[in-house]
Design an enzyme around this catalytic site. Structure first.
Site: not given
Ligand SMILES: *Cc1c(COP(=O)(O)O)cnc(C)c1O
Length: 415
Positions: A48, A134, A195, A199, A224, A227, A258
């Protein structure tokens, strides 16, 4: 044998029989496009570290300087005597980067989700989660005591229906003054957690539409960007910045582990939110402050992103993403590349098949992990290919060719 060992071995045998057993692989090299794993050198498509900053000289140098000046450990929690200059510098840099009033650093993204969600909602409140959020968010929601409602992935109609029904009971006539109180006597809260980039699927949330819904129903939104930060938008500021909706999101969180190449987590938001979390987020209060080296490394990564090198790294990453989606015939929306994630799932379904594919690739010199239950649902096992700015497009071309041959069944994926 103790009953503990005996019972655990029974369960482990069951896990093995389902093709779900996991083990650690010791890596003898830094993070990078090539790693040393158990005596072999492998092309690494699993990290990541999206911008290749974990081993960047300037990021390492910042960590070393922080160790020399502030030591290896922080010695105490932030509220005792562990709130070191590197933590404050990091929080200033995060707030400036995300264009929010303030920011707070946690020791991990996991601790960020748990501390923040449990501080904001409790019994009597409602938390609405996307089906694919997540594990840290799921665990946080459970621990919070709030009523948990789950919507199918990215399903706006389901979200609207749910908000309609939750807010109807919120303003039920049993409290003539308006909102019905929760157990602590305050207004019932509704928190939606999503998110920006999912992910394991690499797809994006319909963020603008979700914001419109949460505003219409008076709910709060937590996004979130684990990523999305360092990958999406101008200078890697994330999806909220790309869509220019940053100031309409109550809570923005992410990880430093990440694209920022370090370790830790963060929340960005208003000064009141941050002051409240300092007072109420238990994973922040009752935990030793992050190592000064980790904080300083993340600050250096944010600096790099905002230097000439940031756009250079982002455009290398975006070129690799384009190369991959074209080769795998994935839908290319033709949309601006700043909206494409670095996660490319190759759905295989069966757990054993996914593991066999991953093993075959490893024998060919590529590390692309199989992702299985419980990380994804049963029967939705996949290879998860992640790209980083440090990858060589020629090596990627070789991997894509190998993958295509495997998928065409030209090679038997052996077990
Ligand atoms: C990785 C991840 C986290 C956890 O962050 P850590 O810093 O690794 O603990 C939280 N949320 C999402 C979506 C993640 O992918």
């Amino acid at each position: 044998m103790s009953t503990l060992d005996w019972e655990l071995q029974q369960e482990l045998a069951q896990i093995r029989s389902e093709g779900l057993h996991r083990a650690l692989h010791c890596i003898d090299s830094p993070q990078g496009p090539r790693i040393e794993m158990e005596g072999r050198s492998l092309e690494n498509f699993s990290s990541n570290d999206y911008l290749g900053l974990a081993s960047h000289p300037a990021v390492k140098e910042a960590a070393i300087r922080a160790v020399e000046r502030f030591g290896a450990g922080s010695g105490a929690s932030r509220l005792v005597c562990g709130s070191l200059r590197p933590h404050h510098d990091l929080e200033d840099a995060l707030a400036a980067f995300k264009n929010t009033q303030a920011a707070l650093a946690f020791s991990s993204g996991y601790a960020t989700a748990v501390g923040t969600i449990c501080a904001l909602v409790s019994r009597g409140d409602t938390i609405i989660l996307d089906k694919l959020v997540h594990a840290s968010i799921v665990d946080a929601a459970r621990l919070s005591g709030a009523a948990i409602r789950v919507i199918p992935h990215n399903n706006l109609a389901a979200l609207e229906r749910l908000l309609t029904s939750v807010t109807r009971s919120r303003t039920a006539p049993r409290s003539p003054g308006g909102d019905s109180p929760n157990t602590s006597g305050r207004r019932q809260r509704i928190l939606i957690v999503i998110e920006s980039v999912y992910s394991m699927d690499g797809d994006l949330a319909p963020l603008r539409e979700i914001i419109e819904l949460k505003e219409r129903f008076g709910a709060w939104l937590m996004v979130d960007e684990a990523h999305g930060t360092g990958v999406l938008g101008e200078g890697g500021r994330g999806l909220a910045d790309l869509l220019r909706v940053s100031d309409r999101i109550e809570i923005q969180m992410g990880t430093l582990g990440k694209a920022l190449g370090s370790a830790g987590g963060y929340v960005c938001g208003t000064s009141s939110l941050i002051e409240f979390l300092i007072n109420r987020a238990r994973s922040f209060i009752f935990s030793t402050a992050p190592a000064p080296a980790a904080a300083a490394a993340a600050t250096a990564a944010l600096g790099l992103l905002q230097s000439a090198e940031g756009p250079r790294r982002l455009s290398s990453l975006r070129a690799l993403i384009r190369q991959t989606t074209l080769a795998l015939n994935k839908e290319t929306t033709g949309e601006a590349a700043p909206g494409a994630s670095a996660i490319v799932p190759i759905l295989l379904g069966d757990e054993t098949r996914a593991v066999a594919f991953s093993d075959t690739l490893r024998r060919c010199g590529f590390f692309v992990p199989a992702i299985r239950y419980p990380t994804v649902s049963r029967g939705r096992a996949r290879l998860r290919l992640t790209l980083t700015a440090a990858h060589d497009p020629r090596v990627l071309a070789l991997l894509l060719e190998t993958l295509q041959q495997l998928q065409a069944g030209r090679w038997e994926a052996s077990q």
